[in-house]
Design an enzyme around this catalytic site. Sequence first.
Site, short mmCIF file in Angstrom:
data_model
loop_
_atom_site.label_atom_id
_atom_site.label_comp_id
_atom_site.label_asym_id
_atom_site.label_seq_id
_atom_site.Cartn_x
_atom_site.Cartn_y
_atom_site.Cartn_z
N HIS A 112 -10.61 18.82 -17.00
CA HIS A 112 -9.92 19.53 -18.08
C HIS A 112 -10.47 19.13 -19.45
CE1 HIS A 112 -6.67 22.10 -16.80
NE2 HIS A 112 -6.16 21.20 -15.98
N GLU B 261 -8.06 16.30 -13.67
CA GLU B 261 -7.64 16.08 -15.05
C GLU B 261 -8.81 15.71 -15.96
OE1 GLU B 261 -4.81 17.09 -15.89
OE2 GLU B 261 -4.06 17.28 -13.84
#
Length: 217
Positions: free
Chosen positions: A175, A172
């Site tokens: 990202h 994450e």
Amino acid sequence: MFAHNSKVDLELNRAVERLIKTGGKDKLLPIVQAGEPVLRQQTARYTGQLSKRTLSKLIDAMHTTMLEAPGVGLAATQIGLGLALAVLEDHVRDDADDPREIAELPFHVIINPSYKPVGDETRSFYEGCLSFDGYQAVRRRWLDIEAEWDDESGKHHKERMHGWPARIFQHETDHLSGELYIDKAEIRSLATYENLEDYWCNDPVPTEAAAELGFDL
């Protein structure tokens, strides 16, 4: 650390409110897919651009969307928002002998996250992404990391993470720098969900897949 309401960007705040409304009563936001430019952009550091109320609504909608997908993490870029913010949550499976070292990861809001490896051990496992839907591929990641982030109240956290929770945090956080897991995955391992289930569901390490498909672990 950030101070709520000190630097609220009214235009951005209104845009995020409009985004939240697209989720309707169910609060399910559209998840953008690979090819959308926002997934390849460096996010803006969060410094309090949203009102406390809007931030809370955004987090709630992201959490609901993540669980419904279903997923164990969702970054703001995946709903088309270029802010350094993500949500995480995962729970222990029934198999205590799972080599992926899955551990309880309570719901986290991670704002302006970063990480650095602890030691040099890595692990390679199949990994997927809600923004590259329908496929998984083997990705090598650090086994242990030192993770840092701010929570929704602005409190700073630093924590050592291990195994699967560390993998989720890395995925994450990446990202938010414009990276997709597939960028550094073993491309020969790429499989549809159906083929992963048919061929490699009992091969979590995955040594059989590496031998059969022709990639290195």
